[in-house]
Design an enzyme around this catalytic site. Structure first.
Site, mmCIF file in Angstrom:
data_model
loop_
_atom_site.group_PDB
_atom_site.id
_atom_site.type_symbol
_atom_site.label_atom_id
_atom_site.label_comp_id
_atom_site.label_asym_id
_atom_site.label_seq_id
_atom_site.Cartn_x
_atom_site.Cartn_y
_atom_site.Cartn_z
ATOM 1 N N PRO A 334 0.841 -1.202 0.000
ATOM 2 C CA PRO A 334 0.000 0.000 0.000
ATOM 3 C C PRO A 334 0.879 1.255 0.000
ATOM 4 O O PRO A 334 1.464 1.599 1.017
ATOM 5 C CB PRO A 334 -0.777 -0.123 1.307
ATOM 6 C CG PRO A 334 0.061 -0.982 2.184
ATOM 7 C CD PRO A 334 0.944 -1.817 1.328
ATOM 8 N N ASP A 489 5.959 2.686 1.449
ATOM 9 C CA ASP A 489 5.084 1.618 1.928
ATOM 10 C C ASP A 489 4.415 2.093 3.234
ATOM 11 O O ASP A 489 5.110 2.302 4.245
ATOM 12 C CB ASP A 489 5.945 0.374 2.184
ATOM 13 C CG ASP A 489 5.133 -0.828 2.592
ATOM 14 O OD1 ASP A 489 3.966 -0.653 2.983
ATOM 15 O OD2 ASP A 489 5.667 -1.954 2.509
ATOM 16 N N HIS A 490 3.105 2.240 3.184
ATOM 17 C CA HIS A 490 2.376 2.795 4.331
ATOM 18 C C HIS A 490 2.373 1.865 5.542
ATOM 19 O O HIS A 490 2.046 2.267 6.658
ATOM 20 C CB HIS A 490 0.930 3.119 3.921
ATOM 21 C CG HIS A 490 0.435 4.391 4.557
ATOM 22 N ND1 HIS A 490 0.715 4.731 5.850
ATOM 23 C CD2 HIS A 490 -0.300 5.407 4.068
ATOM 24 C CE1 HIS A 490 0.166 5.878 6.141
ATOM 25 N NE2 HIS A 490 -0.447 6.322 5.071
ATOM 26 N N ARG A 491 2.742 0.604 5.336
ATOM 27 C CA ARG A 491 2.813 -0.309 6.484
ATOM 28 C C ARG A 491 4.040 0.013 7.333
ATOM 29 O O ARG A 491 4.142 -0.386 8.485
ATOM 30 C CB ARG A 491 2.892 -1.767 6.009
ATOM 31 C CG ARG A 491 1.653 -2.229 5.280
ATOM 32 C CD ARG A 491 1.898 -3.549 4.593
ATOM 33 N NE ARG A 491 2.963 -3.462 3.599
ATOM 34 C CZ ARG A 491 3.325 -4.446 2.788
ATOM 35 N NH1 ARG A 491 2.699 -5.613 2.852
ATOM 36 N NH2 ARG A 491 4.293 -4.291 1.917
ATOM 37 N N VAL A 492 5.016 0.689 6.750
ATOM 38 C CA VAL A 492 6.271 0.945 7.451
ATOM 39 C C VAL A 492 6.382 2.417 7.873
ATOM 40 O O VAL A 492 6.810 2.728 8.979
ATOM 41 C CB VAL A 492 7.480 0.573 6.549
ATOM 42 C CG1 VAL A 492 8.785 0.722 7.316
ATOM 43 C CG2 VAL A 492 7.334 -0.840 6.008
#
Ligand SMILES: Cc1cc2nc3c(=O)[nH]c(=O)nc-3n(C[C@H](O)[C@H](O)[C@H](O)COP(=O)(O)OP(=O)(O)OC[C@H]3O[C@@H](n4cnc5c(N)ncnc54)[C@H](O)[C@@H]3O)c2cc1C
Length: 1015
Positions: A334, A489-492
């Site tokens: 994402p 990366d929006h997870r990070v």
């Protein structure tokens, strides 16, 4: 009971297929913690450690020492609890029965089975297509370097193959003769597929006949076969595998069945994202199918209808396919984009001046920005894990000769120097263009940069690949600047992280001089009144101004006092040492008797004579300094300077007076003039700081509390004196007055005195000073209130006994540190930033405004006169365009007590904090002959050295005459001298300098012995 974890023979080199157990470092039954080394194994290249990343207990069955185990084969088990431990020779459980893991068995079958019948006699080794990168699934034979019948020796390169990333060598680690059947040049062989054979003797060589072609098709058939016989997967799924799809890359640290890889390859699924439910955790085709629901984006990509494009498509090359798969798997990420514009002119100029490529300079800037924003360098790891990394390895896309993209990785951008990175990059670039990179040169970047600026692209964004959290896309510069677009990366990371990172990066790009050093004189073009204006005439300002005029610059030094010298001359170093000199004489006379000299022990201080001498010295030195400054053509202007903007100051002369002994008052701005400058240096010092203790500020006003600014006004020696603060100023003052005959109590809030001094030295000094008959030192004391008037003061303090006490005294000396007073300078008008109450300046003295520098006490750190002087010279050098840095790790200091405490360089604690493995040697003064003669036996000398290089890192002193002895220590540390050099130096006898040679020899002997023991 959960399933035991199998410790497997790891693949420790690209070419390793099996390993020999050399030793077991843990015993069966031992508790194992994550990261422990359990065994060592001999690979085809070296003896290496086997680390385990599970907690538990080592359990049998374990492989015997000297046993040869194929890569992936179980060598022992880790169990959860001690009672599950089995003996070393226990029978292997059914599930872990195969020393050869499932995948290896299948691969052996897939690659070798179709060719078994065609193998020559006397085969000693089958040369197989090696897996030369994480993502490689097949390779193209580019060239046979050896011919059929050639004698092959261990380590020979026999062929070159093209992988998905580069053209690489196929090495063989067996002896024999190269024999057919051999694959044709240009044929595509699956990883593990046979390419040719080694036979024992020349007469067994088969010269004619070509083996397998693509091997891949055969491998897949076999894969399907072996998978269908695997019980875990065959019963519930019917797997449709296309005949032409390539298998997916092997997952890291796990095994996957060939059919699983095939299915994953067909579906674009990254096997690293899948849990394996087959025997020993092997990923099966069923796992891949079941995962479709877990990876929505990848699944979505698979479900998207493929457009039926007219025309005859050609098959993608291995490299094109690898990029295609990598991009597809990044669909599960994402991402979002953030853009910031930066002006690249200064960076391009600085790169040129330093002879390094702009690409490398940008990579280094990216890594430096990560020091502040480390999350940008992390990555997401399935499932729901974050990998935090400190090494910054930046992949930067390069066009290969003949087309296609290659991404060499510039490693350790965070720690390597710009010059070293540039050298590395030159080699990488050359090999990348020829597609001759080694796996370690392109695998696992932690961050990526894509630069299309040179192609005139006005804006683009790039796609990060799994294993990184972000990619930086650099577009061509316009008037607005060069767009820097991060896709992350929006997870990070989140948007704010990336925005802050980009702003830091922008600062580093636009002000490269802050980290690359000057690229020329710092004075901008302009019609300035002065090239440089120096504000403050203390040691920092004066040394700076003198260096600048020496190089022909037009310099004004603005000082609010009628004479230069600053605090050091008028209220600090020099007057305090005049008092100390008198105190020394009194103290020394008391020692005369033990040498048989009588009639001198009853020394008496004549205060007014001492004060006359003190003032005479200050005034004479002040006049000498002013004469010299004017003589070297510094335009010395008396007045108080404040900034009007970033290129002009107003010099307020309304407060000027003729008294150099008192800190000058600020003017009210009614008279003065504006002066413009190219560069400015702020060297305005730091006055004493009075903390908000009840009654303290009022008592400063009435004169009961004295500071280092006002203590010089004392008309006589106080009978009783309270000193608050156990720093250098407080300690010196306390002992001077005790030597003058005052009863002194010193209160320190911290647990120890002298924070900048080596801990053992400081502790020892406290004990020695507490032995002085009229001096008491209380540490961990909190002053509650100060009351009274000059001549009759009361100090209320809480002691270590948690009770309140009162000390009655004539005066209190407040020695609680110094703090710059910044508000009157109007720094905001010049864009000069302040941090933690001091002007923020780097090791070159540069502030947040590139042409304005700050040095000395006003920037904090060690507030010492020689530190200010050195920083002044550093600023001058940088203004002149030379690169010079201040290095606190080599700075020094003397605390003028009796005995004196002194330091240069690092203590053991400081060396440890910098990750240096250091050792120290110390020697008490009591064993020195000279010290015994003069009865100056208190204290010790210490040397701290790097155990490996033997470089001397620090020298620490508690000794009479440390102010002289420190000179040798300063040269040792500043000159990066080694223990050997000091040990060999011939020190004269009898002097205390002999102790340095003795200590160096002793430490060397210790280090020699301990290293022998380790072997
Ligand atoms: C009691 C005492 C003992 C000390 N003993 C030692 C010692 O033994 N060894 C040692 O190394 N250090 C010692 N120090 C510390 C040392 O004095 C300082 O570290 C040193 O003077 C700092 O130099 P500087 O150039 O940064 O500032 P300063 O010496 O403070 O000089 C700054 C000058 O700028 C002037 N100024 C300020 N603002 C303006 C303005 N806006 N416009 C114009 N002029 C301005 C000030 O009046 C001053 O003259 C001692 C300090 C004290 C108080």
């Amino acid at each position: 009971m959960s399933k035991p974890y199998e410790i497997k023979m790891p693949q420790l080199s690209d070419t390793m297929t099996e390993g020999v157990i050399v030793s077991w470092e843990k015993n069966v039954g031992d508790a194992i913690a994550r990261g422990d080394i359990v065994a060592t194994v001999e690979t085809d290249k070296a003896i290496m450690d086997v680390e385990v990343f599970r907690d538990g207990f080592l359990s049998g069955p374990i492989s015997d020492v000297d046993a040869t185990v194929p890569v992936g084969g179980a060598i022992a088990l880790i169990v959860e609890s001690k009672d599950q431990v089995q003996q070393a020779d226990a029978t292997p459980a059914a599930s872990s029965s195969a020393d050869v893991p499932v995948q290896e068995q299948q691969q052996t079958q897939t690659a070798a089975a179709p060719e078994q019948s065609r193998q020559p006699d006397g085969v000693v080794y089958t040369i197989k297509m090696p897996q030369l990168s994480d993502t490689m699934t097949e390779g193209i034979v580019v060239e046979w370097v050896k011919s059929l019948g050639d004698k092959i020796e261990r380590g020979d390169v026999v062929a070159q193959v093209e992988t998905d990333k580069a053209i690489m060598d196929v090495e063989v680690f067996r002896d024999g003769y190269l024999s057919g059947p051999m694959t044709e040049v240009d044929s595509v062989i699956a990883v593990g597929g046979a390419m040719a054979y080694l036979v024992e003797s020349e007469d067994q060589v088969i010269k004619e006949g070509v083996v397998v072609q693509s091997g891949a098709a055969d491998a897949e058939d076999a894969a399907t076969e072996s998978e269908s016989s695997a019980p875990a997967s065959s019963s519930t799924h019917a797997f449709q595998v296309s005949g032409t799809a390539s298998p997916a890359a092997r997952p890291h640290n796990r095994n996957a069945t060939p059919l699983a890889r095939k299915l994953a390859g067909q579906s674009g699924v990254d096997l690293n994202n899948i849990n394996g439910n087959g025997p020993s955790g092997v990923i099966t085709a069923a796992d891949v199918m079941n995962n479709q629901g877990q990876a929505p984006a990848a699944g979505m990509a698979l479900q998207m209808p493929e457009a039926n494009v007219p025309g005859n498509g050609r098959a993608m090359s291995a490299m094109e396919r690898a990029i295609s798969h990598s991009m597809t798997s990044s669909l599960s990420m994402p991402t979002f984009h953030v853009t910031v514009d930066a002006q690249p002119g200064a960076l391009i100029k600085a790169s040129k001046a330093n002879g390094v490529s702009v690409t490398v300079t940008i990579a280094k800037a990216c890594a430096l920005a990560m020091e502040k924003h480390p999350t940008i360098n992390w990555c997401y790891q399935p499932q729901d894990k974050l990998v935090e990394r400190s090494n910054v390895d930046i992949g930067m896309a390069v066009s290969a000769d003949g087309g296609g993209l290659v991404v060499p990785v510039l490693r350790n951008c965070e720690s390597e120097s710009l010059e070293a990175l540039n050298d590395n990059w030159k080699g990488l670039l050359d090999r990348a263009r020829k597609r001759r990179l080694k796996p370690e040169e392109y695998a696992n970047p932690t961050f990526m940069v894509s630069n299309m600026g040179m192609l005139g692209v006005s804006y683009f964004d790039a796609i990060p690949t799994p294993g990184t959290a972000a990619i930086l896309a650099i577009s061509a510069a316009s008037d607005k600047g060069m767009p820097l677009t991060m896709t992350a990366d929006h997870r990070v990371v989140n948007g704010a992280d990336v925005a802050l990172y980009l702003n830091t990066l922008k600062g580093l790009i636009e002000q490269p001089e802050t980290w690359m050093g000057p690229t020329g004189p710092a004075i901008p073009e302009g019609d300035w009144d002065y090239d440089v204006v120096v504000i403050g005439g203390g040691p920092g300002g004066e040394d700076c101004a003198r260096d600048l005029v020496e190089h022909g610059l037009k310099v004004a030094m603005i000082n609010d006092s009628p004479f230069p010298g600053g605090e050091c001359l008028w209220r600090g170093c020099i007057p305090s040492k005049a008092w100390r000199a008198a105190a020394d004489r009194i103290r020394d006379r008391a020692h005369d008797e033990h040498l048989g000299v009588e009639g001198t022990t009853k020394a008496k201080l004549n205060w007014s004579k001492l004060e006359k001498t003190r003032k005479h010295v200050l005034e004479t030195r002040g006049e000498m300094a002013l004469k010299t400054d004017k003589g070297v053509k510094i335009n010395v202007i008396q007045g108080f300077a404040r900034f009007e903007n970033d290129h002009s100051i107003f010099v307020d002369t309304a407060g000027n007076n003729d008294n150099p002994h008192q800190r000058a008052p600020q003017g009210d701005g009614t008279t003065g003039k504006t002066i413009s400058f190219g560069c400015a240096v702020i060297a305005t010092g730091a006055p004493p700081f009075v903390p908000p203790i009840p009654g303290a500020l009022d008592a400063v006003e009435t004169g009961g509390v004295l500071t280092s600014d006002t203590v010089w006004g004392l008309q006589e020696v106080p009978k009783r004196l309270g000193v608050i603060g156990g720093g250098a100023i407080g300690m010196e003052m306390a002992q001077i007055f005790q030597d003058f005959g005052s009863k002194v109590m010193l209160l320190e809030g911290q647990e120890r005195i002298l924070a900048e001094v080596e801990p053992e030295i400081a502790k020892h000094l406290t004990a020695v000073l507490n032995d002085d008959p009229n001096l008491t030192i209380h540490t961990s004391a909190s002053v509650k209130s100060i009351k009274g008037k000059a001549g009759a003061m009361k100090l209320v303090y809480g002691g270590e006994d948690n009770k309140d006490h009162t000390f009655s005294c004539d005066y209190v000396v407040m020695a609680t540190g110094k703090r710059p007073v910044l508000e009157p300078l109007q720094l905001d008008k010049a864009g000069v930033a302040v941090e933690n109450g001091v002007i923020k300046a780097d090791v070159r003295g540069r502030t947040s405004a590139a042409h304005i520098f700050a040095v000395g006490d006003v920037i904090g750190g060690l507030m010492l006169a020689h530190t200010a002087g050195q920083q002044g010279r550093v600023a001058a050098a940088n203004i002149l365009g030379e690169d010079m840095k201040y290095n606190q790790d080599k700075d020094s200091g003397v605390i003028f007590t009796r005995p004196e405490a002194a330091f240069v360089g690092l203590s053991m604690d400081q060396a440890k904090a910098r990750g240096i493995d250091a050792a120290e040697v110390k020697m008490p003064m009591s064993i020195d002959a000279k010290a015994m003669i003069t009865n100056e036996i208190h204290g010790m000398l210490k040397i701290v050295a790097d155990k490996k290089s033997h470089q001397i890192l620090g020298v620490h002193y508690l000794a009479d005459h440390a102010d002289t002895l420190i000179g040798e220590g300063v040269m040792m540390v500043s000159g990066n001298m080694t223990l050997e050099q000091v040990a060999e130096a011939i020190h004269p006898h009898p002097t205390q300098t002999e102790m340095f040679g003795e200590m160096a020899r002793r430490l060397l002997s210790r280090l020699r012995r301990s290293s022998r023991k380790k072997k």
